[in-house]
Design an enzyme around this catalytic site. Sequence first.
Site, PDB file in Angstrom:
ATOM      1  N   SER A  49       0.830  -1.210   0.000  1.00 13.17           N
ATOM      2  CA  SER A  49       0.000   0.000   0.000  1.00 13.17           C
ATOM      3  C   SER A  49       0.863   1.258   0.000  1.00 13.17           C
ATOM      4  O   SER A  49       0.353   2.367   0.003  1.00 13.17           O
ATOM      5  CB  SER A  49      -0.942  -0.005   1.202  1.00 13.17           C
ATOM      6  OG  SER A  49      -0.181  -0.066   2.388  1.00 13.17           O
TER       7      SER A  49
ATOM      8  N   ARG B  65      -0.082  -3.736   5.950  1.00 13.84           N
ATOM      9  CA  ARG B  65      -0.888  -3.713   7.179  1.00 13.84           C
ATOM     10  C   ARG B  65      -2.308  -3.205   6.945  1.00 13.84           C
ATOM     11  O   ARG B  65      -3.230  -3.656   7.592  1.00 13.84           O
ATOM     12  CB  ARG B  65      -0.194  -2.841   8.231  1.00 13.84           C
ATOM     13  CG  ARG B  65       1.009  -3.542   8.821  1.00 13.84           C
ATOM     14  CD  ARG B  65       1.705  -2.691   9.821  1.00 13.84           C
ATOM     15  NE  ARG B  65       2.136  -1.446   9.203  1.00 13.84           N
ATOM     16  CZ  ARG B  65       3.027  -0.620   9.737  1.00 13.84           C
ATOM     17  NH1 ARG B  65       3.555  -0.887  10.901  1.00 13.84           N
ATOM     18  NH2 ARG B  65       3.382   0.479   9.121  1.00 13.84           N
TER      19      ARG B  65
ATOM     20  N   ASP C  81      19.911  -1.042  -6.372  1.00 11.09           N
ATOM     21  CA  ASP C  81      20.266   0.361  -6.472  1.00 11.09           C
ATOM     22  C   ASP C  81      19.699   0.722  -7.834  1.00 11.09           C
ATOM     23  O   ASP C  81      20.237   0.289  -8.864  1.00 11.09           O
ATOM     24  CB  ASP C  81      21.786   0.570  -6.458  1.00 11.09           C
ATOM     25  CG  ASP C  81      22.128   2.046  -6.546  1.00 11.09           C
ATOM     26  OD1 ASP C  81      21.567   2.722  -7.426  1.00 11.09           O
ATOM     27  OD2 ASP C  81      22.934   2.522  -5.740  1.00 11.09           O
ATOM     28  N   HIS C  82      18.607   1.455  -7.858  1.00  5.53           N
ATOM     29  CA  HIS C  82      17.878   1.541  -9.132  1.00  5.53           C
ATOM     30  C   HIS C  82      18.678   2.253 -10.221  1.00  5.53           C
ATOM     31  O   HIS C  82      18.374   2.096 -11.397  1.00  5.53           O
ATOM     32  CB  HIS C  82      16.472   2.121  -8.952  1.00  5.53           C
ATOM     33  CG  HIS C  82      16.390   3.599  -8.839  1.00  5.53           C
ATOM     34  ND1 HIS C  82      16.774   4.276  -7.711  1.00  5.53           N
ATOM     35  CD2 HIS C  82      15.969   4.550  -9.718  1.00  5.53           C
ATOM     36  CE1 HIS C  82      16.579   5.573  -7.903  1.00  5.53           C
ATOM     37  NE2 HIS C  82      16.095   5.770  -9.100  1.00  5.53           N
TER      38      HIS C  82
ATOM     39  N   GLU D 203      18.149  17.907  -8.867  1.00  6.49           N
ATOM     40  CA  GLU D 203      16.688  17.811  -8.872  1.00  6.49           C
ATOM     41  C   GLU D 203      16.107  19.197  -8.638  1.00  6.49           C
ATOM     42  O   GLU D 203      16.612  19.942  -7.801  1.00  6.49           O
ATOM     43  CB  GLU D 203      16.196  16.853  -7.775  1.00  6.49           C
ATOM     44  CG  GLU D 203      16.144  15.417  -8.233  1.00  6.49           C
ATOM     45  CD  GLU D 203      15.602  14.454  -7.193  1.00  6.49           C
ATOM     46  OE1 GLU D 203      15.346  13.302  -7.547  1.00  6.49           O
ATOM     47  OE2 GLU D 203      15.446  14.834  -6.011  1.00  6.49           O
TER      48      GLU D 203
ATOM     49  N   HIS E 259      23.750   5.708  -5.506  1.00  3.83           N
ATOM     50  CA  HIS E 259      23.565   5.893  -6.956  1.00  3.83           C
ATOM     51  C   HIS E 259      24.834   6.436  -7.644  1.00  3.83           C
ATOM     52  O   HIS E 259      25.265   5.928  -8.670  1.00  3.83           O
ATOM     53  CB  HIS E 259      22.410   6.864  -7.232  1.00  3.83           C
ATOM     54  CG  HIS E 259      21.122   6.468  -6.579  1.00  3.83           C
ATOM     55  ND1 HIS E 259      20.778   5.165  -6.340  1.00  3.83           N
ATOM     56  CD2 HIS E 259      20.080   7.217  -6.119  1.00  3.83           C
ATOM     57  CE1 HIS E 259      19.584   5.119  -5.768  1.00  3.83           C
ATOM     58  NE2 HIS E 259      19.140   6.357  -5.616  1.00  3.83           N
TER      59      HIS E 259
ATOM     60  N   LYS F  98      19.167  18.892  -4.069  1.00  3.70           N
ATOM     61  CA  LYS F  98      17.710  19.054  -4.218  1.00  3.70           C
ATOM     62  C   LYS F  98      17.442  20.545  -4.414  1.00  3.70           C
ATOM     63  O   LYS F  98      18.249  21.390  -4.013  1.00  3.70           O
ATOM     64  CB  LYS F  98      17.017  18.608  -2.927  1.00  3.70           C
ATOM     65  CG  LYS F  98      17.272  17.155  -2.577  1.00  3.70           C
ATOM     66  CD  LYS F  98      16.086  16.311  -2.931  1.00  3.70           C
ATOM     67  CE  LYS F  98      16.379  14.837  -2.796  1.00  3.70           C
ATOM     68  NZ  LYS F  98      15.436  13.982  -3.465  1.00  3.70           N
TER      69      LYS F  98
ATOM     70  N   TYR G  32      27.566  12.795 -25.766  1.00  3.76           N
ATOM     71  CA  TYR G  32      28.169  13.705 -26.727  1.00  3.76           C
ATOM     72  C   TYR G  32      29.587  14.063 -26.325  1.00  3.76           C
ATOM     73  O   TYR G  32      29.959  14.036 -25.161  1.00  3.76           O
ATOM     74  CB  TYR G  32      27.311  14.947 -26.977  1.00  3.76           C
ATOM     75  CG  TYR G  32      26.968  15.778 -25.768  1.00  3.76           C
ATOM     76  CD1 TYR G  32      25.830  15.494 -25.030  1.00  3.76           C
ATOM     77  CD2 TYR G  32      27.767  16.853 -25.375  1.00  3.76           C
ATOM     78  CE1 TYR G  32      25.488  16.269 -23.915  1.00  3.76           C
ATOM     79  CE2 TYR G  32      27.431  17.630 -24.278  1.00  3.76           C
ATOM     80  CZ  TYR G  32      26.297  17.332 -23.547  1.00  3.76           C
ATOM     81  OH  TYR G  32      25.983  18.088 -22.454  1.00  3.76           O
TER      82      TYR G  32
HETATM   83  C1  BG6 Z   1      16.072   7.925  -4.615  1.00  2.91           C
HETATM   84  C2  BG6 Z   1      16.213   9.027  -3.619  1.00  2.91           C
HETATM   85  O1  BG6 Z   1      16.888   6.850  -4.271  1.00  2.91           O
HETATM   86  O2  BG6 Z   1      16.438   8.397  -5.890  1.00  2.91           O
HETATM   87  C3  BG6 Z   1      15.372  10.220  -4.012  1.00  2.91           C
HETATM   88  O3  BG6 Z   1      15.811   8.568  -2.337  1.00  2.91           O
HETATM   89  C4  BG6 Z   1      15.696  10.637  -5.432  1.00  2.91           C
HETATM   90  O4  BG6 Z   1      15.566  11.308  -3.127  1.00  2.91           O
HETATM   91  C5  BG6 Z   1      15.622   9.441  -6.364  1.00  2.91           C
HETATM   92  O5  BG6 Z   1      14.745  11.603  -5.813  1.00  2.91           O
HETATM   93  C6  BG6 Z   1      16.088   9.810  -7.751  1.00  2.91           C
HETATM   94  O6  BG6 Z   1      15.758   8.789  -8.628  1.00  2.91           O
HETATM   95  P1  BG6 Z   1      15.495   9.109 -10.152  1.00  2.91           P
HETATM   96  O7  BG6 Z   1      15.308   7.770 -10.778  1.00  2.91           O
HETATM   97  O8  BG6 Z   1      14.255   9.968 -10.202  1.00  2.91           O
HETATM   98  O9  BG6 Z   1      16.686   9.831 -10.649  1.00  2.91           O
END
Ligand code: BG6
Length: 490
Positions: A14, A46, A186-187, A225, A249, A341, A381
Amino acid sequence: EWKGETTVVVLGASGDLAKKKTFPALFNLFKEGHLPEDLHIIGYARTKMSDDDFHSRQIGNIKGPGDDASQSDKDAHKKKLDKFTSISSYVAGQYDEDSGFQALLKELEKVESERGVEKPNRLFYMALPPSVFTIVAEGLKKNCYSTKGANRIIIEKPFGKDTDSCREMMSALKEQWSEDETYRIDHYLGKEMVKNVLLLRFGNVWLESSFNKNFISNVQITFKEPFGTEGRGGYFDEFGIIRDVCQNHLLQTLSLLTMERPVSFSSEDVRDEKVKVLRCIPSIAREDTLLGQYVGADGKPGYLEDDTVPKGSVCPTFAALTLWINNPRWEGVPFIMKAGKALNEAKVEIRIQYKDVTAGIFDDIARNELVIRIQPSEAIYMKFNTKTPGLITRAIPTELDLTYKSRFAEAKIPEAYEALILDAFKGDHSNFVRDDELDVAWKIFTPLLHWIDGKDGEAPKPEEYPYGSRGPKQIDEFTSKYGFKRSNEG
Ligand code: BG6
């Protein structure tokens, strides 16, 4: 590779992560036929809710075809969405009680027997806050572990707050789940351009041969960001920008960019090399650091004006950090990480600045730069010099430009989570963080973080910068101190 007989359990179903990332990624993979047809998905959290409520929450963030799409595309999307919800169910339960996990087991066995599965594979995706990682991992192992099939668990940062707390958490998890069963996300490792780094480096002779201290002056990895904490201040303040994006990251990106050529492309060979280069990085020095915190500007609230942020917090929302790699390839080359940020734009990029050409024949020659833009609008580039067309011989800096939108207009770039979830189905660990990699990553940052946390005396006060600006005013002086020349820009 898991072909069928798989049930995915999304714990924390959720929550925000599940809604924004996990379910849309699962849906897209499902829609495009990458997941087994007889897949089943169970949401667990939950909150008490019906399957219907779960379905509307689950699909709430899934993007459909645009208004101008053809009717047949819209119908096909709807059909897939209906199928997706029909293979999804929900179980409510606590995170610290066996009774909840027993109810989950009952649902698992029910959906498995409906599909006649004999050797069930179970993938547990923990979209959960770290406070419950360990207890849930224990509950799952004890109650819901498939003894006939295989089990995998996906977890995501924060993995502790420093070397010791991370070790504590990892060893608690390890008692239940083996390294082989564990997939640490770690995306950034799932992002197309990050996945491209090894191919660019080891698939191009000209690039790899100049990738060292003889040719490169400095490297910047930048994360910007344009928005602040916006209600996420409670979480953020506990971690700060360095733990939020730099330690994971940006460091992962750096390790791919600087590692030696692996023996092969196998997950263990690649990760061995990543660990090796990370071990050559000494912990970051205070004097190689510039910290910032945004203040309100143009009607946008400052960090301290966010109600969820503790009064008087000195948590950095911006950091510029210089790392050094003590090995023959990179000795003396500064690697500058910049992350913030509430800045002036959304951008993540790697900027590799080459050294000056030897003086003598041309004046004012800009440096070569190779830029890998991770987002938005993926691109690679090279800034290089050419003769201004015409009757004069004057250099003009220009670009060899590979912008994905124009070169690969038809290609669909997958979301990071799609790539990673699919890897987890395939049992491919390459783009997941290994335990020793995580440990050495923390070692690089822990002394600095302890200083920032005020563990060694008074916490340093970050420099102020206005919401929507380029960061603290000292930033240009900071990067030029490490040899970066801005002459190329503009
Ligand atoms: C996350 C952070 O791991 O990565 C966020 O906790 C951040 O604060 C985000 O905004 C950024 O991910 P992306 O894919 O939008 O660059």
